[in-house]
Design a protein around this motif. Structure first.
Motif, mmCIF file in Angstrom:
data_model
loop_
_atom_site.group_PDB
_atom_site.id
_atom_site.type_symbol
_atom_site.label_atom_id
_atom_site.label_comp_id
_atom_site.label_asym_id
_atom_site.label_seq_id
_atom_site.Cartn_x
_atom_site.Cartn_y
_atom_site.Cartn_z
ATOM 1 N N ASP A 193 35.556 -8.281 33.211
ATOM 2 C CA ASP A 193 36.534 -8.507 32.059
ATOM 3 C C ASP A 193 37.336 -7.051 31.830
ATOM 4 O O ASP A 193 38.528 -7.386 31.794
ATOM 5 C CB ASP A 193 35.780 -8.638 30.844
ATOM 6 C CG ASP A 193 36.795 -8.909 29.642
ATOM 7 O OD1 ASP A 193 37.391 -10.087 29.495
ATOM 8 O OD2 ASP A 193 36.641 -7.951 28.684
ATOM 9 N N HIS A 194 36.799 -6.070 32.031
ATOM 10 C CA HIS A 194 37.518 -4.748 32.021
ATOM 11 C C HIS A 194 38.728 -4.951 32.979
ATOM 12 O O HIS A 194 39.779 -4.577 32.834
ATOM 13 C CB HIS A 194 36.766 -3.551 32.089
ATOM 14 C CG HIS A 194 37.486 -2.342 32.213
ATOM 15 N ND1 HIS A 194 37.949 -1.484 31.428
ATOM 16 C CD2 HIS A 194 37.803 -1.523 33.514
ATOM 17 C CE1 HIS A 194 38.688 -0.522 31.820
ATOM 18 N NE2 HIS A 194 38.791 -0.573 33.134
ATOM 19 N N SER A 233 41.592 -6.857 32.321
ATOM 20 C CA SER A 233 42.464 -6.825 31.144
ATOM 21 C C SER A 233 43.195 -5.526 31.254
ATOM 22 O O SER A 233 43.286 -4.945 32.491
ATOM 23 C CB SER A 233 41.270 -6.172 29.975
ATOM 24 O OG SER A 233 40.687 -4.863 30.152
ATOM 25 N N HIS A 264 32.830 -14.959 20.864
ATOM 26 C CA HIS A 264 31.631 -15.327 21.524
ATOM 27 C C HIS A 264 30.847 -16.236 20.866
ATOM 28 O O HIS A 264 29.930 -16.972 21.493
ATOM 29 C CB HIS A 264 30.888 -14.165 22.075
ATOM 30 C CG HIS A 264 31.452 -13.239 23.086
ATOM 31 N ND1 HIS A 264 31.329 -13.324 24.494
ATOM 32 C CD2 HIS A 264 32.573 -12.505 23.062
ATOM 33 C CE1 HIS A 264 32.124 -12.662 25.327
ATOM 34 N NE2 HIS A 264 32.869 -11.985 24.496
ATOM 35 N N PRO A 285 32.596 -8.485 27.050
ATOM 36 C CA PRO A 285 33.917 -8.840 27.442
ATOM 37 C C PRO A 285 34.895 -9.054 26.184
ATOM 38 O O PRO A 285 34.267 -9.241 25.004
ATOM 39 C CB PRO A 285 33.825 -10.381 27.857
ATOM 40 C CG PRO A 285 32.260 -10.245 28.811
ATOM 41 C CD PRO A 285 31.553 -9.161 27.675
ATOM 42 N N HIS A 286 36.182 -8.712 25.946
ATOM 43 C CA HIS A 286 37.052 -8.874 25.147
ATOM 44 C C HIS A 286 36.843 -7.878 23.748
ATOM 45 O O HIS A 286 37.126 -8.196 22.708
ATOM 46 C CB HIS A 286 36.928 -10.229 24.338
ATOM 47 C CG HIS A 286 37.082 -11.476 25.381
ATOM 48 N ND1 HIS A 286 38.227 -11.476 26.175
ATOM 49 C CD2 HIS A 286 36.053 -12.360 25.748
ATOM 50 C CE1 HIS A 286 38.002 -12.516 27.053
ATOM 51 N NE2 HIS A 286 36.770 -13.217 26.736
ATOM 52 N N THR A 309 30.829 -7.277 31.960
ATOM 53 C CA THR A 309 31.757 -6.401 31.185
ATOM 54 C C THR A 309 32.760 -5.866 32.016
ATOM 55 O O THR A 309 33.890 -5.653 31.873
ATOM 56 C CB THR A 309 30.885 -5.461 30.335
ATOM 57 O OG1 THR A 309 29.874 -6.079 29.424
ATOM 58 C CG2 THR A 309 31.708 -4.565 29.640
#
Length: 332
Positions: free
Chosen positions: A305-306, A309, A16, A170-171, A302
C-alpha cells in the motif's frame, strides 16, 4: 442481513471496519461530514449519511433512517460525544466505542483492562480543540470517554470500549510507519535511536477491524478490550519485516542519546519509538475468538500500500539533513 452504523468509517480504522463488516454480510451506513472522501461511493450495501456527530439531531436522524443493530463510534473525542451517542443508540444491540491504549495513565508491562489505572480528566477541558491538544489531552479524553461507556452500561446500554495500541496498515494517513518504510526503500542504512530494541506495541488495522466486529457481537457490556499484535516486535525487527516485504536488505545503525544530540536530534522525533516498553495484554479479546494477522502478511500488505501511495512520512520524522549527518558520523 445485520445493519451497522459507523460514526466515521471512511478513512483508516473505519474504512477497514466497513470492509470487515461487508465481508461478514453486514449492510453498513457510514455517518460523516463527507470531508475525507468516500471510498465506498459505488459499493453495494454501503450507504453514506451526511451529518455532524456533534449534533444530536443528526445522530437521531441517522438512527431513525437506518435502524442499526450495531453502532461503531470512531470519532468520539470528548465524553459528551459518547454520552449523547449512548443515549441516542441505547436500544441498539451494541454500541462500540473506539478508544485507545493512550487511556492508560500508567505503563504497566503489560497494561491490562480493569487493572492498569486510567488517566483522570477535567471536564472543563471539553471545549478545547481536540486536534490542538494532542498529546496533553488525548489520553485523558479517551479515558473519560471510556468512563462514559461504563456509565452507559451501568444504565443498561450494551456499550463497550475497544483500545487499540498504535495502529498500522494500509491507508494510514498518520504516516508513522510510512516514515520507516520510505527509509528502508530509499536507503541502505537506516538510523534508529537506542539499540533498536524499542517495544511500542502495535496493532494491524485489519485486526482492529475484526476486533470491533467481534466485540459488538460477543463482547460484555461495560467491558474494555485491548487490541494489539499477539506477538509484538522491536523497532529493529519491524525494519527487518519491512525489508523482507520489500525484497531488499537494510542495515540498522543505532545511535545513543549523546550521538543523536550531537546532530540536534532527539529519540522522540523518530516515529514508533518508546524509551520504555509499551505493551498491552490481549487475553480478554482473544477469549472472544480473536487472533492477530501473521506479521509477514501484515507487513506485506502495508508495504504494498505504501508503494501505491504518495506517502513518505517526511512530515512525521526527524530532520533528514541531521539524520544523514548522523549516519555519516557513525560511519560504515
Amino acid at each position: 442481513m445485520t445493519d451497522a452504523l459507523c460514526i466515521g468509517g471512511t478513512r483508516f480504522i473505519g474504512r477497514h471496519t466497513v470492509e470487515e463488516l461487508l465481508a461478514h454480510d453486514y449492510s453498513v451506513a457510514t455517518f460523516s461530514r463527507g470531508e475525507s472522501g468516500d471510498p465506498f461511493a459505488d459499493t453495494e450495501n454501503v450507504t453514506a449519511v451526511r451529518g455532524d456527530r456533534n449534533e444530536r439531531a443528526d445522530l437521531e436522524a441517522a438512527r431513525d433512517a437506518h435502524d442499526p443493530d450495531y453502532v461503531f463510534d470512531f470519532v468520539g473525542m470528548v465524553p459528551e460525544h459518547v454520552e449523547t451517542a449512548t443515549e441516542v443508540f441505547a436500544d441498539c444491540e451494541a454500541y462500540v466505542y473506539v478508544s485507545s491504549g493512550s487511556s492508560y495513565a500508567e505503563q504497566d508491562v503489560p497494561m491490562r483492562e480493569g487493572e492498569t489505572p486510567l488517566h483522570e480528566y477535567d471536564r472543563s477541558e471539553d471545549d478545547a480543540d481536540p486536534m490542538e491538544s494532542v498529546p496533553e489531552l488525548y489520553g485523558p479524553r479517551k479515558a473519560a470517554c471510556d468512563r462514559a461507556v461504563f456509565a452507559a452500561a451501568d444504565a443498561g446500554v450494551n456499550a463497550t470500549a475497544v483500545r487499540p495500541m498504535l495502529v498500522y496498515g494500509p491507508h494510514d494517513y498518520t504516516e508513522r510507519l510510512d516514515y520507516w518504510i520510505a527509509r528502508v526503500l530509499a536507503d541502505d542504512r537506516v538510523l534508529v535511536p537506542g539499540d533498536g530494541g524499542s517495544l511500542f506495541h502495535r496493532a494491524y488495522v485489519g485486526d482492529v477491524a475484526s476486533a470491533l466486529r467481534l466485540v459488538a457481537e460477543r463482547g460484555e457490556a461495560g467491558a474494555a478490550y485491548n487490541v494489539a499484535d499477539r506477538n509484538t516486535q522491536s523497532l529493529r525487527a519491524s525494519l527487518d519485516r519491512i525489508a523482507a516485504a520489500a525484497d531488499t536488505e537494510v542495515e540498522v545503525v543505532t545511535a545513543s542519546a549523546r550521538e543523536l544530540a550531537a546532530h540536534d536530534l532527539d529519540a522522540s522525533a523518530f516515529p514508533l519509538y518508546s524509551p520504555a516498553p509499551l505493551l498491552a495484554a490481549t487475553d480478554d479479546l482473544a477469549a472472544l475468538g480473536w487472533d492477530s494477522t501473521d506479521p509477514v502478511e501484515a507487513y506485506a500488505a502495508t508495504v504494498a500500500d505504501h508503494r501505491a501511495s504518495d506517502r513518505d512520512g517526511s512530515e512525521v520524522g526527524p530532520d533528514p539533513e541531521a539524520t544523514a549527518a548522523a549516519l555519516d558520523a557513525l560511519g560504515e
